[in-house]
Design a protein around this motif. Structure first.
Motif, PDB file in Angstrom:
ATOM      1  N   TYR A  90       0.851  -1.185   0.000  1.00 37.57           N
ATOM      2  CA  TYR A  90       0.000   0.000   0.000  1.00 37.57           C
ATOM      3  C   TYR A  90       0.887   1.234   0.000  1.00 37.57           C
ATOM      4  CZ  TYR A  90      -3.272  -3.563   1.393  1.00 37.57           C
ATOM      5  OH  TYR A  90      -4.003  -4.710   1.440  1.00 37.57           O
ATOM      6  N   ILE A  91       0.822   2.011  -1.066  1.00 42.91           N
ATOM      7  CA  ILE A  91       1.727   3.135  -1.244  1.00 42.91           C
ATOM      8  C   ILE A  91       0.917   4.414  -1.398  1.00 42.91           C
ATOM      9  CG2 ILE A  91       3.617   4.079  -2.626  1.00 42.91           C
ATOM     10  CD1 ILE A  91       3.951   1.161  -3.681  1.00 42.91           C
ATOM     11  N   PRO A  92       1.064   5.368  -0.498  1.00 42.91           N
ATOM     12  CA  PRO A  92       0.373   6.642  -0.687  1.00 42.91           C
ATOM     13  C   PRO A  92       0.800   7.306  -1.991  1.00 42.91           C
ATOM     14  CG  PRO A  92       1.228   6.446   1.542  1.00 42.91           C
ATOM     15  CD  PRO A  92       1.813   5.311   0.753  1.00 42.91           C
ATOM     16  N   TRP A  93      -0.110   7.999  -2.607  1.00 45.28           N
ATOM     17  CA  TRP A  93       0.143   8.640  -3.892  1.00 45.28           C
ATOM     18  C   TRP A  93       1.256   9.670  -3.737  1.00 45.28           C
ATOM     19  CZ3 TRP A  93      -4.515  10.373  -7.352  1.00 45.28           C
ATOM     20  CH2 TRP A  93      -4.061  10.571  -8.658  1.00 45.28           C
ATOM     21  N   ALA A  94       2.356   9.464  -4.423  1.00 47.54           N
ATOM     22  CA  ALA A  94       3.509  10.351  -4.275  1.00 47.54           C
ATOM     23  C   ALA A  94       3.266  11.714  -4.898  1.00 47.54           C
ATOM     24  CB  ALA A  94       4.748   9.705  -4.895  1.00 47.54           C
ATOM     25  N   ASP A  95       2.555  11.752  -6.009  1.00 48.78           N
ATOM     26  CA  ASP A  95       2.340  13.005  -6.723  1.00 48.78           C
ATOM     27  C   ASP A  95       1.098  13.691  -6.156  1.00 48.78           C
ATOM     28  OD1 ASP A  95       2.346  15.099  -8.413  1.00 48.78           O
ATOM     29  OD2 ASP A  95       1.768  13.974 -10.203  1.00 48.78           O
ATOM     30  N   GLN A  96       1.249  14.288  -4.971  1.00 50.32           N
ATOM     31  CA  GLN A  96       0.104  14.915  -4.336  1.00 50.32           C
ATOM     32  C   GLN A  96      -0.379  16.144  -5.097  1.00 50.32           C
ATOM     33  OE1 GLN A  96      -1.636  13.849  -1.793  1.00 50.32           O
ATOM     34  NE2 GLN A  96      -0.373  12.039  -1.418  1.00 50.32           N
ATOM     35  N   ALA A  97       0.512  16.770  -5.873  1.00 54.57           N
ATOM     36  CA  ALA A  97       0.119  17.967  -6.606  1.00 54.57           C
ATOM     37  C   ALA A  97      -0.960  17.658  -7.634  1.00 54.57           C
ATOM     38  CB  ALA A  97       1.335  18.589  -7.293  1.00 54.57           C
ATOM     39  N   SER A  98      -0.955  16.458  -8.177  1.00 58.68           N
ATOM     40  CA  SER A  98      -1.945  16.101  -9.184  1.00 58.68           C
ATOM     41  C   SER A  98      -3.162  15.405  -8.586  1.00 58.68           C
ATOM     42  CB  SER A  98      -1.308  15.175 -10.234  1.00 58.68           C
ATOM     43  OG  SER A  98      -0.866  13.981  -9.617  1.00 58.68           O
ATOM     44  N   THR A  99      -3.171  15.334  -7.271  1.00 61.97           N
ATOM     45  CA  THR A  99      -4.283  14.682  -6.599  1.00 61.97           C
ATOM     46  C   THR A  99      -5.226  15.739  -6.055  1.00 61.97           C
ATOM     47  OG1 THR A  99      -2.744  12.970  -5.905  1.00 61.97           O
ATOM     48  CG2 THR A  99      -4.902  13.004  -4.838  1.00 61.97           C
ATOM     49  N   PRO A 100      -6.515  15.619  -6.290  1.00 62.90           N
ATOM     50  CA  PRO A 100      -7.448  16.566  -5.690  1.00 62.90           C
ATOM     51  C   PRO A 100      -7.309  16.552  -4.173  1.00 62.90           C
ATOM     52  CG  PRO A 100      -8.532  15.241  -7.361  1.00 62.90           C
ATOM     53  CD  PRO A 100      -7.177  14.653  -7.161  1.00 62.90           C
ATOM     54  N   PRO A 101      -7.587  17.665  -3.493  1.00 63.45           N
ATOM     55  CA  PRO A 101      -7.440  17.725  -2.031  1.00 63.45           C
ATOM     56  C   PRO A 101      -8.262  16.647  -1.348  1.00 63.45           C
ATOM     57  CG  PRO A 101      -7.830  19.913  -2.943  1.00 63.45           C
ATOM     58  CD  PRO A 101      -8.010  18.938  -4.069  1.00 63.45           C
ATOM     59  N   GLY A 102      -7.640  16.033  -0.341  1.00 69.13           N
ATOM     60  CA  GLY A 102      -8.328  15.015   0.427  1.00 69.13           C
ATOM     61  C   GLY A 102      -8.264  13.636  -0.170  1.00 69.13           C
ATOM     62  N   LYS A 103      -7.728  13.497  -1.378  1.00 70.80           N
ATOM     63  CA  LYS A 103      -7.658  12.190  -2.020  1.00 70.80           C
ATOM     64  C   LYS A 103      -6.292  11.569  -1.791  1.00 70.80           C
ATOM     65  CE  LYS A 103     -11.131  12.946  -5.613  1.00 70.80           C
ATOM     66  NZ  LYS A 103     -11.430  12.885  -7.064  1.00 70.80           N
ATOM     67  N   GLN A 104      -6.232  10.264  -1.976  1.00 72.75           N
ATOM     68  CA  GLN A 104      -4.994   9.521  -1.771  1.00 72.75           C
ATOM     69  C   GLN A 104      -4.972   8.334  -2.712  1.00 72.75           C
ATOM     70  OE1 GLN A 104      -3.155   8.661   2.245  1.00 72.75           O
ATOM     71  NE2 GLN A 104      -4.051   6.660   1.828  1.00 72.75           N
ATOM     72  N   LYS A 105      -3.762   8.044  -3.223  1.00 73.87           N
ATOM     73  CA  LYS A 105      -3.603   6.878  -4.089  1.00 73.87           C
ATOM     74  C   LYS A 105      -2.860   5.793  -3.315  1.00 73.87           C
ATOM     75  CE  LYS A 105      -2.392   7.144  -8.475  1.00 73.87           C
ATOM     76  NZ  LYS A 105      -1.552   7.344  -9.697  1.00 73.87           N
ATOM     77  N   GLU A 106      -3.391   4.571  -3.422  1.00 71.05           N
ATOM     78  CA  GLU A 106      -2.713   3.408  -2.872  1.00 71.05           C
ATOM     79  C   GLU A 106      -2.443   2.433  -4.008  1.00 71.05           C
ATOM     80  OE1 GLU A 106      -4.594   1.836   0.803  1.00 71.05           O
ATOM     81  OE2 GLU A 106      -6.022   3.469   0.503  1.00 71.05           O
ATOM     82  N   LYS A 107      -1.338   1.709  -3.889  1.00 66.88           N
ATOM     83  CA  LYS A 107      -1.009   0.674  -4.864  1.00 66.88           C
ATOM     84  C   LYS A 107      -0.961  -0.676  -4.169  1.00 66.88           C
ATOM     85  CE  LYS A 107       1.597   3.550  -8.118  1.00 66.88           C
ATOM     86  NZ  LYS A 107       2.872   3.716  -8.856  1.00 66.88           N
ATOM     87  N   ALA A 108      -1.358  -1.696  -4.917  1.00 66.59           N
ATOM     88  CA  ALA A 108      -1.340  -3.048  -4.371  1.00 66.59           C
ATOM     89  C   ALA A 108      -0.934  -4.021  -5.468  1.00 66.59           C
ATOM     90  CB  ALA A 108      -2.701  -3.425  -3.812  1.00 66.59           C
ATOM     91  N   ILE A 109      -0.103  -4.987  -5.110  1.00 70.78           N
ATOM     92  CA  ILE A 109       0.270  -6.061  -6.027  1.00 70.78           C
ATOM     93  C   ILE A 109      -0.648  -7.243  -5.758  1.00 70.78           C
ATOM     94  CG2 ILE A 109       2.087  -7.644  -6.731  1.00 70.78           C
ATOM     95  CD1 ILE A 109       4.098  -5.554  -5.804  1.00 70.78           C
ATOM     96  N   ILE A 110      -1.276  -7.730  -6.814  1.00 67.76           N
ATOM     97  CA  ILE A 110      -2.197  -8.854  -6.691  1.00 67.76           C
ATOM     98  C   ILE A 110      -1.681 -10.012  -7.541  1.00 67.76           C
ATOM     99  CG2 ILE A 110      -4.190  -7.378  -6.217  1.00 67.76           C
ATOM    100  CD1 ILE A 110      -5.016  -7.750  -9.147  1.00 67.76           C
ATOM    101  N   GLN A 111      -2.074 -11.215  -7.174  1.00 67.73           N
ATOM    102  CA  GLN A 111      -1.714 -12.393  -7.959  1.00 67.73           C
ATOM    103  C   GLN A 111      -2.842 -13.414  -7.872  1.00 67.73           C
ATOM    104  OE1 GLN A 111       1.887 -13.774  -6.068  1.00 67.73           O
ATOM    105  NE2 GLN A 111       0.789 -15.090  -4.625  1.00 67.73           N
ATOM    106  N   TYR A 112      -2.892 -14.292  -8.886  1.00 63.81           N
ATOM    107  CA  TYR A 112      -3.968 -15.268  -8.898  1.00 63.81           C
ATOM    108  C   TYR A 112      -3.563 -16.512  -8.123  1.00 63.81           C
ATOM    109  CZ  TYR A 112      -1.371 -17.637 -12.677  1.00 63.81           C
ATOM    110  OH  TYR A 112      -0.412 -18.274 -13.419  1.00 63.81           O
ATOM    111  N   ASN A 113      -4.563 -17.219  -7.682  1.00 61.68           N
ATOM    112  CA  ASN A 113      -4.367 -18.492  -6.999  1.00 61.68           C
ATOM    113  C   ASN A 113      -4.347 -19.589  -8.064  1.00 61.68           C
ATOM    114  OD1 ASN A 113      -5.309 -21.085  -5.714  1.00 61.68           O
ATOM    115  ND2 ASN A 113      -5.137 -19.804  -3.872  1.00 61.68           N
ATOM    116  N   PRO A 114      -3.237 -20.351  -8.208  1.00 61.12           N
ATOM    117  CA  PRO A 114      -3.139 -21.348  -9.291  1.00 61.12           C
ATOM    118  C   PRO A 114      -4.264 -22.370  -9.265  1.00 61.12           C
ATOM    119  CG  PRO A 114      -1.010 -20.983  -8.242  1.00 61.12           C
ATOM    120  CD  PRO A 114      -2.015 -20.277  -7.390  1.00 61.12           C
ATOM    121  N   THR A 115      -4.679 -22.761  -8.063  1.00 58.22           N
ATOM    122  CA  THR A 115      -5.747 -23.766  -7.988  1.00 58.22           C
ATOM    123  C   THR A 115      -7.046 -23.228  -8.561  1.00 58.22           C
ATOM    124  OG1 THR A 115      -4.720 -24.701  -6.014  1.00 58.22           O
ATOM    125  CG2 THR A 115      -7.029 -25.259  -6.428  1.00 58.22           C
TER     126      THR A 115
END
Length: 957
Positions: A90-115
């Motif tokens: 979970y990574i807060p949005w680094a480019d706050q200047a391009s983010t509307p006030p009060g907003k936040q960006k998070e990043k997540a790495i996802i992967q599938y379950n082989p089964t």
């Protein structure tokens, strides 16, 4: 700060879940999870990650809400090769200047379950899909598996895989026709609803404080003209509850009068009310907009627990008679409903009619003592409903600031005046240990079925919409927007438009109305800034690095919880919320909107609200619904696909593995004022049935075939099992049991709350064995009315002369019937025989004990509670001859003028032996000890000139 302990066992806890966050309808056994489309409007990403709430089948209360199965089709992972070189996905949005006030960006790495993915996409036309292609199709099927470029969505291969991000990016069924991501909301929270007082009983005890609520109808006394207007005038002429006499209108007048801010003046010559001095809305309400003359009867009560003595303007009986005649006169005289005094407006755009204004009554925080101090004054009203319910200030950060800045009452006032932006109703699912308190009227509440496993039965969940309002927009309008609050002044909302404030006009009310005595403009401006600062701080995200500014808005990570790289599990966090105020709505049974609404601010200094609603009608069924308004610090969010490999060649560039992808979540605060059901009670305003009569048998001297029965109304308050005589008696007692909230076998309260209207006389000529033997043997009714044309002028006693045969045994039974048709339990059975052998007849009398009745039906009376001394009815009548109002027989017929200031000429009593100004001694002797108590009594009457505007055309008697 006073708070309630909410950690007691078995609380009435209600869990509220957004429809996008709740539900795990699993696919059938023969359908692969990646080929199954979860039902709308669930968040499909969270559904595939098993990050949705659901009800655990057959779980106990402590584990009532579960959190996803163990196997997740799509999993969240952490990877040190991430571009941010972070072990946290979970990574807060680094480019706050391009983010509307009060907003936040998070990043997540996802992967599938082989089964879960192994059997997906194996349609006949696509028998050889690679896991990478399956994964890409599972993310977004509108991308070409080889190049990642967009493809024609109408020409997809029949691989059967339902994409995740296609469902999130656009869905015509949800009105998403462009390429914008679907917006989701998460306002998941719990609240505790109160238990009904009858449910608590002995189940909770000791140091535990249980949230409780109750609505209790109370009938005090009978005033015939007042109750007659409830039944005489119907339809458009019906009396609206909002203009009925209100305890708090009187008390508000009294408090403000003592401060010299307003008040009714009296003429120095006549002592009567000066109509021109009736200027406040509460004075107009008490006088039906100046229709009632001389409505005040001064009675001293103690205000504020002994700190100050005031005079109330409440009278028992006289005021309500005048009210009835004034209403009847106006209703009869004015044909147009809108032309009546209580419905008239001043011609402006906003209505100011009494009936409209008093439909909404607001209690400012500073005046909460008004509702606990004058509890004894309620006994001066004929009837009322006692309302009390527990409050919860365990969360009170924003509540504290609202109190300190004196903006809490302003918030409630703005809600009443529709200053809030009303958002679309929000869909929720509800799971409670004792169910939802009630389904809000005009709502779409229904039962939904959710299946958490193919091996379990579907679970029924209550679903429905709740009304919500935008808090952030309201807060912004305080200091911007419509410029209602500025550093140089401005209108701070003005007077309340759609209702009234109850209680003393103090600094809080003055601040809201901007009148003298309130805060100056700069102080108001600073108060608003203080509130805005606290609200903005609490709206911050919980992961704010500055701990002092860490807020209440949850990140996506907070909301989904779960296990990450084998670490955890992390419990999902529910939204922070505070109860801001409560609304009590009074409804008719078939009503489409509330008759009246009462608004109570939550307060940290109290743990319950008590309120007495005197604006009720006899015989009417009311539904009282209490709602809590929760300020919920929720989260608004949406998804974006950040990166996914289209081949093994670009994995190193993306710093991802073959089975992984990176997503972005854009979150922002969503602070809503949500109206939740808190407590509901159906009540009937009905009096208690009367107590059995006192019976005296008087034989006539020398008369062998006549008996005189003298019956008097009894006094007392008893709980007895009802005795059935006539076939329809049971239905009558069943209705009383409903009104008194009793079970089928519970004893009924019999009470002398009004004078007897009739006495029933039953007679048998053979010995009875049970009370039902008297069925069909009623001789008749004894009418207590002094004048048969005016039922409101009644006595408390009556007589009956019965013709009998000598030397014949008779068995008599008597019942009291009150003005509402309720009857008492029967008197004891009296056995009578007039013995006549040709000489002087004499009476044999006896109380006959029924064989089937084990205990006598004469209740014991406590001396200290039931002694009752009052003048006889004939002593209370005006003696017109002695008073000089009619000429005496031995005079010339002339009368002298009477002084209105000195009323010593008034003479009461029609008996030869006068009572007034006489000293009497009442001696009470104990049967057991012989001890004596002497009561020296002197009766006086106080003469007050009152003009009752009784027009016989009203026919209120």
């Amino acid at each position: 700060m006073a708070t309630r302990n909410i950690n007691h066992p078995n609380p009435k806890k209600v869990s509220v879940y957004n429809s996008t966050t709740f539900g795990k309808n699993v696919p059938p056994d023969n359908v692969n999870v990646f080929e199954y489309d979860a039902p709308k409007p669930i968040d499909f990403m969270r559904s595939r990650m098993n990050r949705t709430w659901y009800k655990v089948p057959e779980a106990n209360e402590a584990e009532f809400i579960g959190w996803g199965p163990e196997i997740d089709p799509i999993e969240i992972v952490s990877d040190s090769s991430d571009v941010q070189n972070s072990t946290d996905p979970y990574i807060p949005w680094a480019d706050q200047a391009s983010t509307p006030p009060g907003k936040q960006k998070e990043k997540a790495i996802i992967q599938y379950n082989p089964t879960a993915l192994s059997e997906a996409g194996n349609q006949p036309a696509e028998p050889s899909l690679t896991p990478l292609n399956k994964w890409l199709f599972a993310i977004e099927s509108a991308r070409d598996a080889g190049t990642g470029s967009p493809v024609d969505p109408t020409n997809l291969q029949p691989h059967g895989i339902v994409p995740t991000f296609d469902k999130l990016r656009k869905d015509p069924a949800l009105g998403q026709t462009n390429d914008n991501a679907i917006v989701f909301y998460d306002h998941v929270f719990d609240y505790e609803a109160p238990l009904d007082q009858k449910q608590i009983g002995d189940n909770y005890y000791g140091a535990l404080t249980v949230a409780a609520a109750n609505v209790k109808p109370v009938y005090n006394f009978y005033i015939q003209p007042y109750e007659a207007i409830f039944t005489k005038f119907t339809g458009s002429d019906s009396l609206p509850e909002s203009i009925l006499p209100s305890l708090y209108s009187f008390l508000t007048m009294v408090q403000n009068t003592n401060d010299g801010t307003s008040g009714i003046q009296r003429s120095q010559t006549t002592g009567r009310t000066e109509q021109s001095s009736i200027d406040t809305i509460f004075e107009k309400h008490a006088t039906l907009n100046k229709l009632i003359n001389e409505y005040r009867v001064d009675t001293e009560v103690v205000f504020n627990r002994g700190q100050d003595t005031t005079t109330t303007a409440v009278s028992k009986g006289q005021y309500f008679d005048k009210y009835a005649y004034a209403f009847a006169r106006e209703t009869t005289a004015v044909a147009d409903v809108n032309s009546r005094s209580w419905n008239m407006t001043n011609g402006s755009a906003e209505p100011v009619s009494l009936s409209n204004r008093f439909k909404h009554q607001v209690i400012p925080t500073a005046n909460l003592d008004l509702f606990s101090t004058f509890a004894d004054v309620t006994n001066r009203f004929p009837m009322y409903c006692d309302i009390n319910f527990s409050t919860d200030s365990s969360n009170s950060e924003i509540l504290k600031v609202l109190e300190e800045t004196k903006l809490l009452t302003m918030l409630v006032k703005d809600f009443v005046d529709n200053k809030f932006t009303v958002g679309p109703p929000m869909d929720f699912n509800f799971v409670g240990t004792d169910g939802v308190p009630f389904a809000p009227p005009n709502s779409n509440f229904h039962e939904s079925l959710f299946k958490t496993s193919n091996t379990e039965n579907a679970e029924g969940i209550t679903s429905g919409s709740l009304e919500c309002w935008d808090v952030i927009q309201w807060a912004n309008n305080l200091i911007g927007g419509d410029k209602r609050v500025t550093a140089t002044g401005g209108d701070l909302y003005g007077q309340i438009e759609n209702g009234v404030f109850l209680g003393k006009f103090n600094q809080e009310a003055a601040s809201i109305s901007q009148q003298s005595g309130g805060l100056n403009s700069i102080n108001r401006y600073l108060n608003v800034l203080k509130f805005m600062t606290k609200l903005n701080q609490m709206a911050n995200f919980t992961n704010n690095q500055n701990s002092s500014a860490r807020g209440k808005t949850r990140t996506w990570k907070d909301m989904v919880g779960g296990t990450f790289n084998g670490v955890g599990p992390a419990e999902p966090k529910k939204a922070y919320h505070e109860t801001i105020f409560y609304k009590v709505e009074k409804w008719e049974v078939d009503g489409t909107e509330p008759i009246q609404s009462f608004y109570f601010p939550n307060a940290r200094a109290i743990t319950e609200h008590r309120f007495t609603d005197t604006q009720v009608k006899y015989g009417k069924v009311y539904i009282y619904r209490i709602f809590a308004f929760e300020m919920v610090f929720g989260t608004k969010y949406r998804y974006q696909r950040d990166a996914a490999p289209v081949s093994t060649a670009n994995l190193s560039t993306l710093n991802l593995k073959t089975n992984q992808a990176r997503i972005c979540i854009i979150t922002e605060p969503s602070i809503k004022l949500i109206k939740v059901p808190y407590y509901e009670k159906v009540v009937v305003m009905m009096d208690s049935p009367p107590v059995m009569p006192d019976v005296e048998v008087v034989p006539f001297r020398g008369v062998e075939n006549k008996l005189l029965f003298w019956l008097r109304g009894n006094t007392g308050n008893y709980k007895l099992n009802p005795i059935i005589i006539q076939p329809d008696d049971e239905a009558s007692f069943d209705a009383i049991r409903i009104a008194q909230e009793l079970g089928d076998l519970d004893p009924i309260q019999f009470k002398s709350d009004d004078h007897p209207r009739y006495f029933e006389v039953f007679r048998l000529e053979k010995k009875p064995s049970k009370y039902t033997d008297f069925e069909g043997s009623r001789l008749g009714f004894i009418d207590t009315a002094v004048n048969i044309d005016e039922a409101c002028k009644g006595a408390t006693a009556g007589s009956w002369i019965d013709t009998i045969q000598p030397n014949q045994k008779y068995y008599y039974l008597f019942r009291t019937m009150d003005n509402h048709g309720h009857f008492s339990n029967p008197s004891p059975v009296y056995e009578m025989e007039m013995v006549h052998d040709g000489y002087a007849p004499f009476l044999l009398r006896n109380v006959y004990q029924l064989p089937d009745v084990e205990t006598p039906q004469v209740p014991a009376k406590s001396f200290s509670k039931y002694i009752y001394i009052k003048p006889a009815y004939t002593q209370t009548l005006l003696n017109k001859e002695h008073s000089g109002l009619i000429p005496a027989p031995d005079t010339d017929g002339c009368l002298t003028a009477k002084s209105m200031a000195n009323t010593d000429w008034i003479y009461l009593g029609m008996d030869k032996q006068p009572l007034w100004k006489q000293k009497l001694k009442v001696r009470i002797i104990s049967k057991k000890t012989g001890k004596r108590i002497d009561l020296n009594i002197k009766f006086r009457h106080k003469s007050t000139m009152q003009t009752f505007e009784n027009n016989r055309n009203n026919k209120l008697c």
